[in-house]
Design a protein around this motif. Structure first.
Motif, PDB file in Angstrom:
ATOM      1  N   LYS A 125       0.836  -1.203   0.000  1.00 11.40           N
ATOM      2  CA  LYS A 125       0.000   0.000   0.000  1.00 11.40           C
ATOM      3  C   LYS A 125       0.873   1.256   0.000  1.00 11.40           C
ATOM      4  CE  LYS A 125      -3.783   2.445   0.597  1.00 11.40           C
ATOM      5  NZ  LYS A 125      -4.713   2.679  -0.476  1.00 11.40           N
ATOM      6  N   ALA A 126       1.944   1.253   0.802  1.00  5.77           N
ATOM      7  CA  ALA A 126       2.848   2.411   0.854  1.00  5.77           C
ATOM      8  C   ALA A 126       3.491   2.641  -0.503  1.00  5.77           C
ATOM      9  CB  ALA A 126       3.916   2.203   1.926  1.00  5.77           C
ATOM     10  N   GLU A 127       3.920   1.562  -1.150  1.00  3.67           N
ATOM     11  CA  GLU A 127       4.532   1.682  -2.473  1.00  3.67           C
ATOM     12  C   GLU A 127       3.535   2.244  -3.477  1.00  3.67           C
ATOM     13  OE1 GLU A 127       6.635  -0.987  -5.960  1.00  3.67           O
ATOM     14  OE2 GLU A 127       6.226  -1.914  -4.032  1.00  3.67           O
ATOM     15  N   SER A 128       2.303   1.777  -3.409  1.00  2.00           N
ATOM     16  CA  SER A 128       1.263   2.260  -4.311  1.00  2.00           C
ATOM     17  C   SER A 128       1.024   3.761  -4.120  1.00  2.00           C
ATOM     18  CB  SER A 128      -0.027   1.478  -4.050  1.00  2.00           C
ATOM     19  OG  SER A 128      -1.106   2.047  -4.717  1.00  2.00           O
ATOM     20  N   LEU A 129       0.981   4.205  -2.876  1.00  2.00           N
ATOM     21  CA  LEU A 129       0.768   5.629  -2.594  1.00  2.00           C
ATOM     22  C   LEU A 129       1.927   6.477  -3.111  1.00  2.00           C
ATOM     23  CD1 LEU A 129      -0.672   5.345   1.033  1.00  2.00           C
ATOM     24  CD2 LEU A 129      -1.928   5.991  -1.040  1.00  2.00           C
ATOM     25  N   VAL A 130       3.144   5.984  -2.932  1.00  2.00           N
ATOM     26  CA  VAL A 130       4.318   6.735  -3.396  1.00  2.00           C
ATOM     27  C   VAL A 130       4.349   6.770  -4.923  1.00  2.00           C
ATOM     28  CG1 VAL A 130       6.843   6.816  -3.426  1.00  2.00           C
ATOM     29  CG2 VAL A 130       5.647   6.303  -1.301  1.00  2.00           C
ATOM     30  N   GLN A 131       4.028   5.642  -5.569  1.00  4.47           N
ATOM     31  CA  GLN A 131       3.979   5.626  -7.028  1.00  4.47           C
ATOM     32  C   GLN A 131       2.960   6.647  -7.538  1.00  4.47           C
ATOM     33  OE1 GLN A 131       5.794   4.152  -9.371  1.00  4.47           O
ATOM     34  NE2 GLN A 131       7.102   3.159  -7.872  1.00  4.47           N
ATOM     35  N   ARG A 132       1.837   6.750  -6.869  1.00  5.64           N
ATOM     36  CA  ARG A 132       0.818   7.737  -7.256  1.00  5.64           C
ATOM     37  C   ARG A 132       1.377   9.155  -7.117  1.00  5.64           C
ATOM     38  NH1 ARG A 132      -4.340   7.295  -3.936  1.00  5.64           N
ATOM     39  NH2 ARG A 132      -4.232   5.194  -4.798  1.00  5.64           N
ATOM     40  N   GLU A 133       2.094   9.414  -6.019  1.00  5.68           N
ATOM     41  CA  GLU A 133       2.715  10.736  -5.837  1.00  5.68           C
ATOM     42  C   GLU A 133       3.691  11.035  -6.967  1.00  5.68           C
ATOM     43  OE1 GLU A 133       4.638  11.169  -2.066  1.00  5.68           O
ATOM     44  OE2 GLU A 133       2.766  11.146  -0.947  1.00  5.68           O
ATOM     45  N   LEU A 134       4.508  10.041  -7.330  1.00  2.26           N
ATOM     46  CA  LEU A 134       5.504  10.252  -8.383  1.00  2.26           C
ATOM     47  C   LEU A 134       4.836  10.515  -9.736  1.00  2.26           C
ATOM     48  CD1 LEU A 134       8.207   7.610  -7.409  1.00  2.26           C
ATOM     49  CD2 LEU A 134       8.267  10.085  -7.062  1.00  2.26           C
ATOM     50  N   TRP A 135       3.757   9.808 -10.049  1.00  2.00           N
ATOM     51  CA  TRP A 135       3.043  10.048 -11.299  1.00  2.00           C
ATOM     52  C   TRP A 135       2.408  11.440 -11.296  1.00  2.00           C
ATOM     53  CZ3 TRP A 135       3.762   7.843 -15.712  1.00  2.00           C
ATOM     54  CH2 TRP A 135       4.222   6.531 -15.777  1.00  2.00           C
ATOM     55  N   CYS A 136       1.888  11.866 -10.144  1.00  2.00           N
ATOM     56  CA  CYS A 136       1.330  13.220 -10.049  1.00  2.00           C
ATOM     57  C   CYS A 136       2.440  14.256 -10.253  1.00  2.00           C
ATOM     58  CB  CYS A 136       0.643  13.432  -8.700  1.00  2.00           C
ATOM     59  SG  CYS A 136      -0.920  12.552  -8.544  1.00  2.00           S
ATOM     60  N   GLY A 137       3.618  13.988  -9.720  1.00  2.00           N
ATOM     61  CA  GLY A 137       4.758  14.881  -9.930  1.00  2.00           C
ATOM     62  C   GLY A 137       5.120  14.987 -11.391  1.00  2.00           C
ATOM     63  N   LEU A 138       5.100  13.856 -12.101  1.00  2.00           N
ATOM     64  CA  LEU A 138       5.365  13.880 -13.539  1.00  2.00           C
ATOM     65  C   LEU A 138       4.312  14.715 -14.257  1.00  2.00           C
ATOM     66  CD1 LEU A 138       6.916  12.925 -16.058  1.00  2.00           C
ATOM     67  CD2 LEU A 138       5.370  10.955 -16.108  1.00  2.00           C
ATOM     68  N   GLY A 139       3.065  14.534 -13.882  1.00  2.00           N
ATOM     69  CA  GLY A 139       1.985  15.325 -14.479  1.00  2.00           C
ATOM     70  C   GLY A 139       2.187  16.816 -14.257  1.00  2.00           C
ATOM     71  N   PHE A 140       2.621  17.181 -13.044  1.00  2.00           N
ATOM     72  CA  PHE A 140       2.897  18.585 -12.731  1.00  2.00           C
ATOM     73  C   PHE A 140       3.986  19.138 -13.642  1.00  2.00           C
ATOM     74  CE2 PHE A 140       5.629  21.621 -10.497  1.00  2.00           C
ATOM     75  CZ  PHE A 140       4.737  22.664 -10.328  1.00  2.00           C
ATOM     76  N   PHE A 141       5.073  18.375 -13.821  1.00  2.00           N
ATOM     77  CA  PHE A 141       6.176  18.843 -14.669  1.00  2.00           C
ATOM     78  C   PHE A 141       5.757  18.966 -16.139  1.00  2.00           C
ATOM     79  CE2 PHE A 141       9.123  17.232 -11.250  1.00  2.00           C
ATOM     80  CZ  PHE A 141       9.536  18.493 -10.855  1.00  2.00           C
ATOM     81  N   VAL A 142       4.930  18.053 -16.601  1.00  2.00           N
ATOM     82  CA  VAL A 142       4.447  18.128 -17.985  1.00  2.00           C
ATOM     83  C   VAL A 142       3.589  19.376 -18.174  1.00  2.00           C
ATOM     84  CG1 VAL A 142       2.902  17.025 -19.669  1.00  2.00           C
ATOM     85  CG2 VAL A 142       4.618  15.664 -18.470  1.00  2.00           C
ATOM     86  N   ILE A 143       2.682  19.617 -17.243  1.00  4.44           N
ATOM     87  CA  ILE A 143       1.806  20.798 -17.335  1.00  4.44           C
ATOM     88  C   ILE A 143       2.626  22.077 -17.228  1.00  4.44           C
ATOM     89  CG2 ILE A 143      -0.006  22.077 -16.117  1.00  4.44           C
ATOM     90  CD1 ILE A 143      -1.262  19.305 -15.489  1.00  4.44           C
ATOM     91  N   GLN A 144       3.600  22.101 -16.319  1.00  4.32           N
ATOM     92  CA  GLN A 144       4.446  23.289 -16.163  1.00  4.32           C
ATOM     93  C   GLN A 144       5.248  23.552 -17.443  1.00  4.32           C
ATOM     94  OE1 GLN A 144       7.934  23.033 -13.663  1.00  4.32           O
ATOM     95  NE2 GLN A 144       7.531  25.099 -12.878  1.00  4.32           N
ATOM     96  N   THR A 145       5.815  22.510 -18.019  1.00  4.00           N
ATOM     97  CA  THR A 145       6.594  22.675 -19.247  1.00  4.00           C
ATOM     98  C   THR A 145       5.708  23.171 -20.378  1.00  4.00           C
ATOM     99  OG1 THR A 145       8.130  20.948 -18.561  1.00  4.00           O
ATOM    100  CG2 THR A 145       8.087  21.483 -20.903  1.00  4.00           C
ATOM    101  N   ALA A 146       4.522  22.609 -20.513  1.00  2.00           N
ATOM    102  CA  ALA A 146       3.590  23.054 -21.556  1.00  2.00           C
ATOM    103  C   ALA A 146       3.205  24.521 -21.334  1.00  2.00           C
ATOM    104  CB  ALA A 146       2.352  22.164 -21.576  1.00  2.00           C
ATOM    105  N   ALA A 147       2.974  24.904 -20.094  1.00  2.00           N
ATOM    106  CA  ALA A 147       2.617  26.295 -19.794  1.00  2.00           C
ATOM    107  C   ALA A 147       3.778  27.234 -20.123  1.00  2.00           C
ATOM    108  CB  ALA A 147       2.221  26.434 -18.326  1.00  2.00           C
ATOM    109  N   PHE A 148       4.987  26.842 -19.769  1.00  2.00           N
ATOM    110  CA  PHE A 148       6.153  27.671 -20.081  1.00  2.00           C
ATOM    111  C   PHE A 148       6.344  27.791 -21.593  1.00  2.00           C
ATOM    112  CE2 PHE A 148       8.858  27.397 -15.940  1.00  2.00           C
ATOM    113  CZ  PHE A 148       7.834  28.039 -15.249  1.00  2.00           C
ATOM    114  N   MET A 149       6.124  26.699 -22.312  1.00  2.00           N
ATOM    115  CA  MET A 149       6.237  26.760 -23.774  1.00  2.00           C
ATOM    116  C   MET A 149       5.184  27.713 -24.347  1.00  2.00           C
ATOM    117  SD  MET A 149       7.001  22.759 -24.663  1.00  2.00           S
ATOM    118  CE  MET A 149       6.808  22.988 -26.421  1.00  2.00           C
TER     119      MET A 149
END
Length: 154
Positions: free
Chosen positions: A34-58
């Protein structure tokens, strides 16, 4: 803890102790999963944040504003990420890598879930040491990470 005193350890081949250890090991495996699943979800959300930020900066750089406006903004954002990585290192004494972040977040989630499920880590480590004397258990109440295919690197 449930307020009860833990049973003293019996002989290493005690079937009741082995059963208790197996039950605790299954519970710990479920907590780790369960802990691993929660952390994986956090990491995927972090990736989503970086993608959105990069698209916004572009978008801001090439359509809304200009590079002359966006360059200092990008510089300060990058500097902030550098400081955040350094702060992570100072707080955890781990490298600011994705693996270091994963292990730090996993440990925090694992502790929280163990507290939520009243998991007695000290008793688990005692039973593990008694049932498998050849296992390498870190000293103290160190949390251990069950190895899973997702975390192994080849």
């Amino acid at each position: 803890m449930e307020g009860l005193m833990p049973r003293p350890l019996a002989q290493p081949n005690d079937p009741q102790m082995m059963k208790e250890f197996q039950q605790m090991d299954e519970k710990k495996s479920a907590i780790d999963k369960k802990a691993e699943s929660l952390v994986q979800r956090e990491l995927w959300c972090g990736l989503g944040f970086f993608v959105i930020q990069t698209a916004a900066f572009m978008r801001l750089t090439f359509w809304e504003l200009t590079w002359d406006v966006m360059e200092p903004i990008c510089f300060y954002v990058t500097s902030f990420y550098c400081m955040a990585g350094y702060a992570f290192f100072l707080r955890t004494s781990k490298e600011p890598t994705y693996e270091g972040f994963f292990h730090s977040r996993f440990s925090a989630k694992q502790k929280k879930l163990m507290k939520l499920h009243n998991f007695d880590l000290q008793r688990y480590n005692e039973l593990r040491k008694a049932c498998d004397p050849h296992s390498s258990i870190p000293t103290g109440n160190t949390l251990t990470l069950h190895s899973t295919p997702m975390m192994s690197t080849a």
